[in-house]
Design a protein around this motif. Structure first.
Motif, short mmCIF file in Angstrom:
data_model
loop_
_atom_site.label_atom_id
_atom_site.label_comp_id
_atom_site.label_asym_id
_atom_site.label_seq_id
_atom_site.Cartn_x
_atom_site.Cartn_y
_atom_site.Cartn_z
N PHE A 105 0.82 -1.23 0.00
CA PHE A 105 0.00 0.00 0.00
C PHE A 105 0.84 1.27 0.00
CE2 PHE A 105 0.48 0.58 4.63
CZ PHE A 105 0.84 -0.72 5.00
N GLU A 106 1.99 1.23 -0.68
CA GLU A 106 2.86 2.43 -0.70
C GLU A 106 2.12 3.67 -1.20
OE1 GLU A 106 6.42 3.03 0.27
OE2 GLU A 106 5.18 4.82 0.21
N ALA A 107 1.23 3.49 -2.19
CA ALA A 107 0.56 4.65 -2.77
C ALA A 107 -0.50 5.24 -1.85
CB ALA A 107 -0.09 4.25 -4.10
N ALA A 108 -0.82 4.52 -0.76
CA ALA A 108 -1.92 4.98 0.10
C ALA A 108 -1.56 6.24 0.89
CB ALA A 108 -2.34 3.86 1.06
N VAL A 109 -0.28 6.49 1.13
CA VAL A 109 0.13 7.69 1.87
C VAL A 109 1.21 8.43 1.08
CG1 VAL A 109 1.01 8.64 4.03
CG2 VAL A 109 -0.32 6.53 4.06
N GLY A 110 0.96 9.72 0.86
CA GLY A 110 1.99 10.55 0.21
C GLY A 110 2.15 10.26 -1.27
N GLY A 111 1.16 9.64 -1.91
CA GLY A 111 1.23 9.40 -3.36
C GLY A 111 2.55 8.79 -3.77
N ALA A 112 3.32 9.53 -4.57
CA ALA A 112 4.57 8.99 -5.12
C ALA A 112 5.69 8.88 -4.09
CB ALA A 112 5.05 9.91 -6.25
N ILE A 113 5.55 9.57 -2.95
CA ILE A 113 6.66 9.61 -1.97
C ILE A 113 6.83 8.24 -1.32
CG2 ILE A 113 7.53 10.70 0.13
CD1 ILE A 113 5.53 12.96 -0.33
N PRO A 114 8.06 7.71 -1.32
CA PRO A 114 8.28 6.47 -0.56
C PRO A 114 8.25 6.81 0.94
CG PRO A 114 10.05 6.88 -2.16
CD PRO A 114 9.25 8.14 -2.03
N ILE A 115 7.22 6.38 1.63
CA ILE A 115 7.12 6.64 3.07
C ILE A 115 6.69 5.38 3.83
CG2 ILE A 115 4.81 7.70 2.81
CD1 ILE A 115 7.39 8.61 5.52
N ILE A 116 5.87 4.55 3.18
CA ILE A 116 5.43 3.32 3.86
C ILE A 116 6.63 2.39 4.03
CG2 ILE A 116 3.95 1.27 3.67
CD1 ILE A 116 2.42 3.89 4.16
#
Ligand SMILES: NC(=O)C1=CN([C@@H]2O[C@H](COP(=O)(O)OP(=O)(O)OC[C@H]3O[C@@H](n4cnc5c(N)ncnc54)[C@H](O)[C@@H]3O)[C@@H](O)[C@H]2O)C=CC1
Ligand SMILES: N[C@@H](CC=O)C(=O)O
Ligand code: NA
Length: 436
Positions: free
Chosen positions: A130-141
């Protein structure tokens, strides 16, 4: 390209702003993706509600189907980009049950039903990305789940909703109306299908719940996230903020609250309009960009910045997950389990300590300033600055008071007393201040 493996069958559910871009990139970059994965990623179908709808791009019509269930059953990997809770939740469960790993950008779903879906995936040896679920393109998950897995995170704070940041930015920089700026954000594909999710802070609250859960290894029900949207932010508030050297931003703040007064260590998660000093890096986050600050014990301060919304940008994060899922599909392995072992209690917003800016209209008479200052002092809220201006066409004066750090509880008491003070005509605005 000839590979040692048979093609990996990929089902796509939804062909809106993000789905249409994922499909385009899967088709356009087919060769390159096959090289990276070691097998072809075959887009076997795209489930949509209506075959006749007008869509972005020139996607082959034979891929479209209204039979999502048949598509899921015949796939190795499923990408869910429909949004909303149902039928997305049932389709994700169906995909996991059929042995497929699932990739989703659906924060509302993960925030509301994450524990149930992660448990199901774990039982089945499947993965939910679910990387796209927070911060769109930003790698945060992935940084929170993997890179910082050996550290202790104390705070995560940032701008996590592109639509509201875009609206506040337009209102400040061009004087656009709230409605016009929202319409523009919708046209650009940033907003949720129902933009109430954006402007009332629900989308940011879902993202905050996800970030807090990962950062503090604890289950964070989205209903326990304190939430205020931007619909009550006025052009005057934005102007007053700018005049006193601040920008108004919708922030998501997830913090560890140390044990005190017999209360155990806990976490507080909140989303609300916030004043940020102009020189703070978050004040420079414009348009639909997002930025997330992470403070960890050993790593110190980290900042993640980039496009927080937009079809193509978000598709990048989806494809990153897809490549990871496809590699796992070929190589096997356990994948990541959900980590909520710390199980810290979620504390109410009243446990939070921050700074505030209070704007009030008062009668312009001798002694009024002292009487207002006494209200703050009575609740041990220390005042940092007071700015007095004529109250425009109304009689009286406009006081803008900025406090030092105070507890939410004490500030509530101050505001209640100000409201019943005879010299105070109106408390126009109370807004939290961060980043000093
Ligand atoms: N737009 C953005 O910038 C970002 C969106 N997301 C998330 O990505 C997901 C998709 O967002 P968007 O593409 O913007 O939404 P969208 O509203 O543009 O597209 C959703 C698509 O799914 C289709 N759909 C809905 N229900 C369906 C059903 N029952 N069967 C088949 N198709 C169905 C809709 O017809 C529509 O084409 C959402 O969960 C959203 O929160 C995440 C990050 C950024
Ligand atoms: N509507 C969301 C889309 C990305 O998550 C936003 O505006 O940030
Ligand atoms: Na992301």
């Amino acid at each position: 390209m000839q590979t040692a493996y048979r093609p990996i069958r990929v089902a796509l559910l939804g062909a809106g702003s993000v789905g249409s871009q994922v499909a385009r990139l899967l088709i356009e970059n087919k060769e390159e993706l096959a090289q990276r994965v070691g097998a072809e990623l075959e887009l076997t179908g795209i489930a949509v509600r209506n075959l006749d709808s007008k869509r972005e791009g020139n996607l082959p019509s034979h891929l479209f189907t209204t039979d999502a269930e048949a598509l899921i059953e015949s796939s190795d990997l499923v990408i869910e980009l429909m949004g909303g809770i149902e039928p997305a939740r049932s389709y994700v469960r169906m995909a996991l049950n059929s042995g497929a790993d699932v990739i989703t950008a659906n924060k509302a779903l993960i925030a509301a039903h994450g524990p149930e879906l992660f448990d199901l995936a774990e039982q089945l040896g499947a993965q939910l990305y679910f990387e796209a679920a927070v911060g769109g393109a930003i790698p945060i998950i992935r940084p929170l789940r993997e890179s910082l897995a050996g550290d202790k995170v104390n705070k995560v704070m940032g701008i996590v909703n592109g639509t509201t940041n875009f609206i506040l930015d337009r209102m400040e920089s061009t004087g656009a109306s709230f409605e016009d700026a929202l319409r523009e954000a919708q046209d650009l594909g940033y907003a949720e299908a129902d933009p109430t999710a954006d402007v009332e802070g629900f989308d940011a609250a879902s993202k905050a719940a996800i970030l807090a859960s990962l950062a503090f290894h604890s289950e964070v029900p989205v209903e326990q996230v304190y939430r205020e949207g931007i619909t009550k932010v006025t052009a005057l508030q934005i102007e007053t903020a700018r005049e006193s050297g601040y920008a108004v931003k919708l922030l998501a703040i997830c913090e560890r609250i140390p044990a005190s007064d017999g209360q155990p260590e806990g976490i507080a998660v909140r989303v609300h309009p916030t004043l940020i000093p102009e020189e703070h890096p978050l004040a420079a986050v414009r348009g639909a960009y997002n930025a997330v600050f992470v403070e960890a014990e050993s790593a110190g301060q980290l900042m993640f910045y980039g496009a927080g919304a937009g079809g193509t940008q978000t598709a990048s994060a989806v494809l990153g997950d897809l490549v990871g899922a496809a590699k796992r599909h070929l190589a096997g392995g356990p994948g990541l389990a959900d980590s909520v072992h710390a199980n810290l209690p979620i504390l109410p917003v009243q446990a939070v300590t921050t700074r505030y800016q209070v704007t009030l209209r008062v009668t312009d008479l001798p002694g009024v300033l002292a009487s207002v200052a006494t209200v703050f002092a009575n609740h041990e809220v220390s005042v940092e600055t007071v700015d007095q201006n004529p109250a425009g066409k109304d009689s009286g004066a406009l006081l803008t008071i900025t406090t030092h750090e105070a507890s939410e509880r004490d500030l509530d008491s101050v505001v209640a007393d100000l409201r019943s003070n005879a010299a105070v005509q109106n408390v126009d605005s109370v807004i939290r201040v961060e980043g000093i």
